[in-house]
Design a protein around this motif. Structure first.
Motif, PDB file in Angstrom:
ATOM      1  N   LYS A 194      28.295 -76.598  35.196  1.00 55.65           N
ATOM      2  CA  LYS A 194      28.640 -76.476  33.774  1.00 55.65           C
ATOM      3  C   LYS A 194      30.141 -76.724  33.601  1.00 55.65           C
ATOM      4  O   LYS A 194      30.894 -75.858  33.176  1.00 55.65           O
ATOM      5  CB  LYS A 194      28.221 -75.116  33.222  1.00 55.65           C
ATOM      6  CG  LYS A 194      26.723 -74.864  33.374  1.00 55.65           C
ATOM      7  CD  LYS A 194      26.237 -73.700  32.566  1.00 55.65           C
ATOM      8  CE  LYS A 194      24.729 -73.527  32.730  1.00 55.65           C
ATOM      9  NZ  LYS A 194      23.963 -74.718  32.335  1.00 55.65           N
ATOM     10  N   LEU A 195      30.518 -77.946  33.933  1.00 54.13           N
ATOM     11  CA  LEU A 195      31.932 -78.303  33.984  1.00 54.13           C
ATOM     12  C   LEU A 195      32.481 -78.692  32.619  1.00 54.13           C
ATOM     13  O   LEU A 195      31.778 -79.218  31.765  1.00 54.13           O
ATOM     14  CB  LEU A 195      32.145 -79.451  34.974  1.00 54.13           C
ATOM     15  CG  LEU A 195      31.587 -79.254  36.386  1.00 54.13           C
ATOM     16  CD1 LEU A 195      31.967 -80.428  37.270  1.00 54.13           C
ATOM     17  CD2 LEU A 195      32.071 -77.946  36.995  1.00 54.13           C
ATOM     18  N   ALA A 196      33.760 -78.430  32.457  1.00 53.45           N
ATOM     19  CA  ALA A 196      34.505 -78.839  31.264  1.00 53.45           C
ATOM     20  C   ALA A 196      35.898 -79.261  31.715  1.00 53.45           C
ATOM     21  O   ALA A 196      36.348 -78.861  32.798  1.00 53.45           O
ATOM     22  CB  ALA A 196      34.593 -77.680  30.267  1.00 53.45           C
ATOM     23  N   PRO A 197      36.578 -80.082  30.917  1.00 46.08           N
ATOM     24  CA  PRO A 197      37.951 -80.444  31.288  1.00 46.08           C
ATOM     25  C   PRO A 197      38.810 -79.196  31.429  1.00 46.08           C
ATOM     26  O   PRO A 197      38.726 -78.264  30.617  1.00 46.08           O
ATOM     27  CB  PRO A 197      38.419 -81.310  30.114  1.00 46.08           C
ATOM     28  CG  PRO A 197      37.157 -81.845  29.511  1.00 46.08           C
ATOM     29  CD  PRO A 197      36.133 -80.756  29.685  1.00 46.08           C
ATOM     30  N   ALA A 198      39.625 -79.145  32.445  1.00 43.27           N
ATOM     31  CA  ALA A 198      40.449 -77.961  32.705  1.00 43.27           C
ATOM     32  C   ALA A 198      41.424 -77.699  31.564  1.00 43.27           C
ATOM     33  O   ALA A 198      41.875 -76.573  31.354  1.00 43.27           O
ATOM     34  CB  ALA A 198      41.211 -78.126  34.018  1.00 43.27           C
ATOM     35  N   ASP A 199      41.750 -78.738  30.805  1.00 42.48           N
ATOM     36  CA  ASP A 199      42.672 -78.561  29.678  1.00 42.48           C
ATOM     37  C   ASP A 199      42.127 -77.588  28.647  1.00 42.48           C
ATOM     38  O   ASP A 199      42.864 -76.997  27.871  1.00 42.48           O
ATOM     39  CB  ASP A 199      42.914 -79.904  28.970  1.00 42.48           C
ATOM     40  CG  ASP A 199      43.610 -80.900  29.889  1.00 42.48           C
ATOM     41  OD1 ASP A 199      44.161 -80.452  30.908  1.00 42.48           O
ATOM     42  OD2 ASP A 199      43.590 -82.100  29.584  1.00 42.48           O
ATOM     43  N   TYR A 200      40.772 -77.461  28.643  1.00 44.00           N
ATOM     44  CA  TYR A 200      40.145 -76.607  27.635  1.00 44.00           C
ATOM     45  C   TYR A 200      39.689 -75.280  28.219  1.00 44.00           C
ATOM     46  O   TYR A 200      38.799 -74.635  27.692  1.00 44.00           O
ATOM     47  CB  TYR A 200      38.953 -77.349  27.014  1.00 44.00           C
ATOM     48  CG  TYR A 200      39.356 -78.619  26.336  1.00 44.00           C
ATOM     49  CD1 TYR A 200      39.966 -78.608  25.081  1.00 44.00           C
ATOM     50  CD2 TYR A 200      39.178 -79.849  26.969  1.00 44.00           C
ATOM     51  CE1 TYR A 200      40.361 -79.779  24.466  1.00 44.00           C
ATOM     52  CE2 TYR A 200      39.570 -81.032  26.355  1.00 44.00           C
ATOM     53  CZ  TYR A 200      40.162 -80.986  25.099  1.00 44.00           C
ATOM     54  OH  TYR A 200      40.559 -82.154  24.495  1.00 44.00           O
ATOM     55  N   GLU A 201      40.294 -74.886  29.328  1.00 43.31           N
ATOM     56  CA  GLU A 201      39.951 -73.606  29.953  1.00 43.31           C
ATOM     57  C   GLU A 201      40.140 -72.477  28.941  1.00 43.31           C
ATOM     58  O   GLU A 201      41.158 -72.402  28.256  1.00 43.31           O
ATOM     59  CB  GLU A 201      40.896 -73.365  31.148  1.00 43.31           C
ATOM     60  CG  GLU A 201      40.167 -73.089  32.437  1.00 43.31           C
ATOM     61  CD  GLU A 201      41.128 -72.906  33.592  1.00 43.31           C
ATOM     62  OE1 GLU A 201      41.225 -71.760  34.068  1.00 43.31           O
ATOM     63  OE2 GLU A 201      41.772 -73.878  33.974  1.00 43.31           O
ATOM     64  N   GLN A 202      39.145 -71.607  28.859  1.00 46.68           N
ATOM     65  CA  GLN A 202      39.220 -70.507  27.900  1.00 46.68           C
ATOM     66  C   GLN A 202      40.182 -69.421  28.376  1.00 46.68           C
ATOM     67  O   GLN A 202      40.351 -69.198  29.563  1.00 46.68           O
ATOM     68  CB  GLN A 202      37.836 -69.896  27.721  1.00 46.68           C
ATOM     69  CG  GLN A 202      36.815 -70.862  27.135  1.00 46.68           C
ATOM     70  CD  GLN A 202      35.423 -70.291  27.271  1.00 46.68           C
ATOM     71  OE1 GLN A 202      35.000 -69.907  28.352  1.00 46.68           O
ATOM     72  NE2 GLN A 202      34.703 -70.240  26.160  1.00 46.68           N
ATOM     73  N   LEU A 203      40.771 -68.746  27.409  1.00 45.02           N
ATOM     74  CA  LEU A 203      41.626 -67.609  27.735  1.00 45.02           C
ATOM     75  C   LEU A 203      40.764 -66.365  27.860  1.00 45.02           C
ATOM     76  O   LEU A 203      39.758 -66.204  27.169  1.00 45.02           O
ATOM     77  CB  LEU A 203      42.672 -67.398  26.629  1.00 45.02           C
ATOM     78  CG  LEU A 203      43.723 -68.501  26.493  1.00 45.02           C
ATOM     79  CD1 LEU A 203      44.610 -68.214  25.283  1.00 45.02           C
ATOM     80  CD2 LEU A 203      44.569 -68.610  27.754  1.00 45.02           C
ATOM     81  N   ASP A 204      41.153 -65.475  28.758  1.00 37.84           N
ATOM     82  CA  ASP A 204      40.442 -64.220  28.957  1.00 37.84           C
ATOM     83  C   ASP A 204      41.326 -63.105  28.436  1.00 37.84           C
ATOM     84  O   ASP A 204      42.411 -62.858  28.960  1.00 37.84           O
ATOM     85  CB  ASP A 204      40.156 -64.033  30.449  1.00 37.84           C
ATOM     86  CG  ASP A 204      39.418 -62.733  30.730  1.00 37.84           C
ATOM     87  OD1 ASP A 204      39.101 -62.028  29.766  1.00 37.84           O
ATOM     88  OD2 ASP A 204      39.174 -62.448  31.914  1.00 37.84           O
TER      89      ASP A 204
END
Length: 426
Positions: free
Chosen positions: A362-372
């Protein structure tokens, strides 16, 4: 009553399915200036392990000794003619690229599909004006590869990819000239006479058993079964297998759709059974480190993971494979390790471990990594900086130039495998 197929309505292309005969063993033979068909070579993953798997054996070894891919080291007889060698994966990949470059002289990129390191499909329909008919092209490819690389290839030719693959596996590999053509018109005398269901492309041992339970024992039986009952028992695959038994395949190489979802994974068969939780956890952490590095190299982050554990063959239990969705996408080694450890500790009950597989999906571009919201930004930044520095050092100086201290502990495999390619010696 079986349906009748109108082949005039089926897509008809000139497809070649090309296999390099005993690829790894043949490359090793050429390396030693021996003709691949005259060599007695066995490529084995590790000469020091009696249970090591045979990765390839030359045709003479298969024919005279019965040693083939998947055999074990202890099955190899003590015979002076046999040359036992360990793999050179970097060399095999280099030669594979040279073969692909030869294919590209005959077809456009969209008409080439690399099926595995030693097998490929070519749609030569558009190449006829330049190189002649499908058989002429197949022979020219054979001659070119042997002239330039001294490797022997066998080629199945068909009106679609399925027929080309079946022609390769069931006739071309044993034909004197290494060629076989299976058109629609010969399905009854070719496909229907394939002796074992598992010799059909796409039928595993498990599906063979299920078909046997339905009274279907041969490809002829499959072609004359009730397609609606097949679909009811096996789902959409049942329908597909029925049509495959009639030689029907609608796929066109230039129109193929890539995989719906990409993932990064790493699997490892351990040198011995691991009984200690500490040792198993150590190896899982080492594998996560490598998969996370690949994620970062491709600027990707994962929001799904899966852990597969196989147990020792000495116990009845097989193992487990479980997956989980992450609260946010990430490529942080430390963060991924936390979730993999949760899976492992939730499902492992102390059984001896022999094989491990970790997967990030379930990959996504790392640029759009969600904040926790629950992880301090400074900690995120610190973990990211550590990962980045380690990646840069490894890319410049090699994977074993920097490693985590736990890899020095008992059970660690990272240093031993650091320079392997595809899980084998480079």
């Amino acid at each position: 009553m079986a349906m009748q197929i109108d082949y005039t309505k089926m897509p008809k292309r000139d497809i070649l399915c090309i296999d390099v005969k005993s690829f790894f063993a043949s490359v090793e033979a050429v390396r030693r200036k021996i003709h691949p068909l005259s060599a007695y070579i066995v490529v084995i993953s590790n000469k020091n392990r009696p249970g090591s798997v045979v990765l390839a054996s030359s045709p003479k070894v298969k024919k005279e000794f019965g040693i083939k891919t998947g055999s074990r080291a202890y099955e190899i007889p003590d015979d002076r003619r046999l040359m036992i060698v360990e793999p050179s994966m970097a060399l095999y990949l280099k030669v594979n690229q040279m073969i692909i470059n030869i294919f590209k002289r005959f077809v456009a990129d969209e008409d080439l599909f690399i099926y595995s390191i030693d097998e490929a499909f070519l749609d030569v329909t558009a190449s006829r004006r330049l190189f002649g008919d499908k058989v002429d092209i197949a022979q020219k490819i054979q001659r070119t590869i042997f002239k330039e690389l001294k490797l022997v290839v066998t080629i199945g030719i068909g009106d679609n990819p399925l027929l080309a693959k079946l022609a390769l596996d069931n006739e071309a590999k044993e034909a004197p000239d290494g060629l076989a053509y299976w058109p629609y018109e010969r399905v009854k005398e070719t496909v229907w006479r394939i002796p074992e269901l598992t010799d059909m492309w796409g039928i595993s041992g498990g599906y063979q058993k299920r078909l046997h339970n339905m009274g279907i024992y041969t490809v002829y039986d499959l072609a004359h079964a009730d397609p609606f009952k097949l679909k009811k028992r096996l789902g959409i695959l049942g329908h597909q297998l029925y049509y495959h038994a009639w030689g029907v395949d609608y796929s066109v190489l230039s129109e193929r759709v890539g995989p719906k979802e990409k993932s990064y994974s790493k699997g490892q068969i351990l040198m011995r059974d691991y009984y200690s939780e500490q040792e198993v956890v150590l190896v899982i952490q080492e594998m996560i480190d490598e998969v996370a590095m690949r994620l970062r190299r491709h600027q990707a982050a994962a929001s799904g993971i899966a852990l597969g554990i196989s147990y020792s063959r000495d116990i009845e239990e097989k193992g487990f494979r479980h997956q989980m969705l992450l609260p946010r996408s990430t490529n942080s080694t430390k963060e991924l390790a936390v979730y993999f450890m949760q899976l492992f500790k939730r499902y492992w009950r102390g059984q001896p471990v022999r094989q491990i597989q970790v997967t990030c999906s379930k990959l996504a571009p790392a640029d759009y990594e969600q904040l926790d919201l629950f992880t301090p930004a400074e900690l995120d930044e610190k973990n990211h900086a550590i990962d980045t520095v380690m990646d840069e050092i490894r890319q410049r100086y090699g994977k074993d130039s920097i490693f985590r201290a736990h890899s020095l502990m008992k059970g660690g495999t990272f240093l031993q495998r650091a320079n392997h390619v595809g899980g084998h010696k480079g």
